[in-house]
Design a protein around this motif. Sequence first.
Motif, PDB file in Angstrom:
ATOM      1  N   PHE A 328       0.867  -1.180   0.000  1.00 11.27           N
ATOM      2  CA  PHE A 328       0.000   0.000   0.000  1.00 11.27           C
ATOM      3  C   PHE A 328       0.897   1.221   0.000  1.00 11.27           C
ATOM      4  O   PHE A 328       1.588   1.505   0.974  1.00 11.27           O
ATOM      5  CB  PHE A 328      -0.925   0.006   1.218  1.00 11.27           C
ATOM      6  N   PHE A 329       0.918   1.957  -1.118  1.00 10.29           N
ATOM      7  CA  PHE A 329       1.707   3.174  -1.237  1.00 10.29           C
ATOM      8  C   PHE A 329       0.946   4.303  -0.555  1.00 10.29           C
ATOM      9  O   PHE A 329      -0.169   4.639  -0.963  1.00 10.29           O
ATOM     10  CB  PHE A 329       1.976   3.511  -2.699  1.00 10.29           C
ATOM     11  N   CYS A 330       1.551   4.910   0.452  1.00  9.18           N
ATOM     12  CA  CYS A 330       0.840   5.848   1.312  1.00  9.18           C
ATOM     13  C   CYS A 330       1.655   7.123   1.513  1.00  9.18           C
ATOM     14  O   CYS A 330       2.820   7.210   1.084  1.00  9.18           O
ATOM     15  CB  CYS A 330       0.539   5.173   2.656  1.00  9.18           C
ATOM     16  N   ASP A 331       1.076   8.121   2.162  1.00 11.82           N
ATOM     17  CA  ASP A 331       1.733   9.381   2.536  1.00 11.82           C
ATOM     18  C   ASP A 331       1.397   9.703   3.978  1.00 11.82           C
ATOM     19  O   ASP A 331       0.413   9.193   4.535  1.00 11.82           O
ATOM     20  CB  ASP A 331       1.274  10.533   1.626  1.00 11.82           C
ATOM     21  N   VAL A 332       2.193  10.588   4.580  1.00 13.60           N
ATOM     22  CA  VAL A 332       1.962  10.948   5.983  1.00 13.60           C
ATOM     23  C   VAL A 332       0.702  11.786   6.138  1.00 13.60           C
ATOM     24  O   VAL A 332       0.160  11.887   7.248  1.00 13.60           O
ATOM     25  CB  VAL A 332       3.171  11.720   6.564  1.00 13.60           C
ATOM     26  N   ASN A 333       0.204  12.390   5.061  1.00 16.85           N
ATOM     27  CA  ASN A 333      -1.003  13.216   5.143  1.00 16.85           C
ATOM     28  C   ASN A 333      -2.273  12.425   4.867  1.00 16.85           C
ATOM     29  O   ASN A 333      -3.331  13.014   4.689  1.00 16.85           O
ATOM     30  CB  ASN A 333      -0.912  14.373   4.135  1.00 16.85           C
ATOM     31  N   VAL A 334      -2.177  11.107   4.868  1.00 17.17           N
ATOM     32  CA  VAL A 334      -3.314  10.260   4.549  1.00 17.17           C
ATOM     33  C   VAL A 334      -3.795   9.538   5.799  1.00 17.17           C
ATOM     34  O   VAL A 334      -2.992   8.999   6.566  1.00 17.17           O
ATOM     35  CB  VAL A 334      -2.944   9.237   3.441  1.00 17.17           C
ATOM     36  N   HIS A 335      -5.102   9.555   5.989  1.00 20.56           N
ATOM     37  CA  HIS A 335      -5.719   8.819   7.094  1.00 20.56           C
ATOM     38  C   HIS A 335      -6.587   7.712   6.493  1.00 20.56           C
ATOM     39  O   HIS A 335      -7.357   7.952   5.562  1.00 20.56           O
ATOM     40  CB  HIS A 335      -6.586   9.745   7.950  1.00 20.56           C
ATOM     41  N   PHE A 336      -6.446   6.502   7.022  1.00 22.98           N
ATOM     42  CA  PHE A 336      -7.240   5.374   6.533  1.00 22.98           C
ATOM     43  C   PHE A 336      -7.810   4.602   7.713  1.00 22.98           C
ATOM     44  O   PHE A 336      -7.285   4.657   8.837  1.00 22.98           O
ATOM     45  CB  PHE A 336      -6.402   4.453   5.636  1.00 22.98           C
ATOM     46  N   THR A 337      -8.885   3.887   7.453  1.00 24.21           N
ATOM     47  CA  THR A 337      -9.567   3.124   8.486  1.00 24.21           C
ATOM     48  C   THR A 337      -9.285   1.634   8.297  1.00 24.21           C
ATOM     49  O   THR A 337      -8.733   1.201   7.280  1.00 24.21           O
ATOM     50  CB  THR A 337     -11.087   3.362   8.422  1.00 24.21           C
ATOM     51  N   ALA A 338      -9.716   0.834   9.275  1.00 24.58           N
ATOM     52  CA  ALA A 338      -9.553  -0.620   9.177  1.00 24.58           C
ATOM     53  C   ALA A 338     -10.395  -1.185   8.041  1.00 24.58           C
ATOM     54  O   ALA A 338     -10.005  -2.164   7.398  1.00 24.58           O
ATOM     55  CB  ALA A 338      -9.928  -1.276  10.506  1.00 24.58           C
ATOM     56  N   ASP A 339     -11.542  -0.570   7.778  1.00 28.32           N
ATOM     57  CA  ASP A 339     -12.365  -1.016   6.650  1.00 28.32           C
ATOM     58  C   ASP A 339     -11.646  -0.824   5.318  1.00 28.32           C
ATOM     59  O   ASP A 339     -11.771  -1.648   4.404  1.00 28.32           O
ATOM     60  CB  ASP A 339     -13.697  -0.260   6.628  1.00 28.32           C
ATOM     61  N   PHE A 340     -10.876   0.263   5.225  1.00 31.26           N
ATOM     62  CA  PHE A 340     -10.121   0.468   3.989  1.00 31.26           C
ATOM     63  C   PHE A 340      -9.082  -0.626   3.794  1.00 31.26           C
ATOM     64  O   PHE A 340      -8.861  -1.087   2.659  1.00 31.26           O
ATOM     65  CB  PHE A 340      -9.425   1.827   3.987  1.00 31.26           C
ATOM     66  N   LEU A 341      -8.409  -1.040   4.863  1.00 26.58           N
ATOM     67  CA  LEU A 341      -7.407  -2.099   4.733  1.00 26.58           C
ATOM     68  C   LEU A 341      -8.041  -3.386   4.209  1.00 26.58           C
ATOM     69  O   LEU A 341      -7.439  -4.102   3.402  1.00 26.58           O
ATOM     70  CB  LEU A 341      -6.732  -2.342   6.074  1.00 26.58           C
ATOM     71  N   ASN A 342      -9.259  -3.686   4.650  1.00 31.11           N
ATOM     72  CA  ASN A 342      -9.951  -4.858   4.117  1.00 31.11           C
ATOM     73  C   ASN A 342     -10.329  -4.666   2.644  1.00 31.11           C
ATOM     74  O   ASN A 342     -10.261  -5.613   1.850  1.00 31.11           O
ATOM     75  CB  ASN A 342     -11.194  -5.157   4.944  1.00 31.11           C
ATOM     76  N   SER A 343     -10.728  -3.443   2.268  1.00 33.87           N
ATOM     77  CA  SER A 343     -11.002  -3.156   0.857  1.00 33.87           C
ATOM     78  C   SER A 343      -9.744  -3.334   0.025  1.00 33.87           C
ATOM     79  O   SER A 343      -9.792  -3.824  -1.116  1.00 33.87           O
ATOM     80  CB  SER A 343     -11.533  -1.727   0.693  1.00 33.87           C
ATOM     81  N   CYS A 344      -8.615  -2.931   0.599  1.00 32.39           N
ATOM     82  CA  CYS A 344      -7.326  -3.097  -0.072  1.00 32.39           C
ATOM     83  C   CYS A 344      -7.060  -4.578  -0.341  1.00 32.39           C
ATOM     84  O   CYS A 344      -6.619  -4.963  -1.430  1.00 32.39           O
ATOM     85  CB  CYS A 344      -6.230  -2.495   0.800  1.00 32.39           C
TER      86      CYS A 344
END
Length: 501
Positions: A328-344
């Motif tokens: 998962f390519f991410c940035d420090v200005n990004v907020h994600f939830t546990a539901d997003f990780l499952n979508s990933c």
Amino acid sequence: MLKRPVRPVITAALLLCFALLLYRLSCGTRTRTRSERPAGEDAYEALLQQHERQYLLYTANLTKQIWQLKKDLQERSVIFPPDPEERSRSELEEFMRNRLRRAEVGSGEHLQNEFAVLPFDSFTLHRVYQLETGLTGHPEETPLRPDRRNELNGALEAALHLLNQPQAGDSRNRRTYSPQHFHEGIFRTERDKGTLYDLVFRENSVPDFRRLVFFRPFAPLMKVKEELMDTSQILINIIVPLAGRVDAFRQFMHRFSEVCIGQDGRTHLTVVFFGSEKMDEVKGILDVISRRMKYRNVTLIRLNEAFSRARGLDVGARAWKQSDVLLFFCDVNVHFTADFLNSCRMNAQPGKKVFYPVMFSQYNPEIIYGQHLPSAEDQLVIRKDFGFWKDFDFGMTCQYRSDFMNIGGFDASVEGSATADVRLYRKFLRSSLLVVRAPSRGLFHVWHQTLCHAHLSTETFKLCLQSKALNEASHSQLGLMIFHQQINNHLHKYNQHNIKS
């Protein structure tokens, strides 16, 4: 099963009829011979005639049974048609007629208000005029998507075919229509019924128009796949490139510890740090989280070179030496939830598909909320005045390391993170992998201040200000800020008028 007993009965009946015919011929010959005999043999002739009547009666009964069997077979053919193709064709035609009756074609539907209206898009031979502008943001454009282009071309070709089809009684001076005679058209799609096309043709020197209306009904739902997805063993390697920005990284790690360590528990964090300034502070933040949360799935890589997001992500992906892993390519200005990780996990599959989510970008909270700022969690609201879908950004992606390596990774010759992200995205679009592009309700771009430095060129400085305005507030909110003084002056005059009254 119902057809099997019919053939033996018919065959037996035919054989009996043939035997009866031979018997009658034989009897006729015997009768002629016996007529020459003495009268004492009349009793024998009467006996033969009696047997003949019995066989005729038996034959009549068999004929009646055959007729009844044929009737039963015809009745059962309604349930079991003898021609499956004919039955399928008639059922399909009936289904299409039913869809056409349900669609808003010949008459309108009773709608509650203006928000329930499904508008048409209009088009000419080379342009489409649309209300939903999509990624391009253009109110009119040449159809770029192949499906849209093929769809409209197919409707146009069908109309021309019907217009130019010979009819009975046509004269030699019959008009011939070409695409240049297409005047305009409108179309819209009711997602549960189908697409309606209304096409108008006209010759230059003729005052009248030819109008054709087509309807492309949607077919019933067809089951394609059913599978049980076990994501319990899928580890996500979250790669974050970083240069300085310690405060932003501290906030990121606070969210990371809550979501990834506290809720999900199936992640690995790879931080690629550029330079040496504030390196110790970043390492200290990671050490505190590791000790407090007993989290050991952390990799810190330092690069002594100028910051490049694409370079950092590429190094972080190649640093993983174990079995294939989901990145998962991410940035420090990004907020994600546990539901997003499952979508990933659900929308990426090695060798088959990659996931490019669209994140919701937040506006400046000081403009939205004023001085009473809610908590960071309460600001995660998807509404028009709180942010927008950042559909022009392709930096956030979930893809397996094997697919990233096979596609060739980032283009090292490209400068600028945004350009590198688009180049990688286009590589996947041109491959055999399925690219899943969809808005994600659990992925947010947290607002941060954009600095437009004075040393930038005039054109670059202008683009920076445009980007800043886009991320600062909505159109209406920016308008209120611009006309703030006029609003105050009007309010002051209004209050004075009320006091005098």
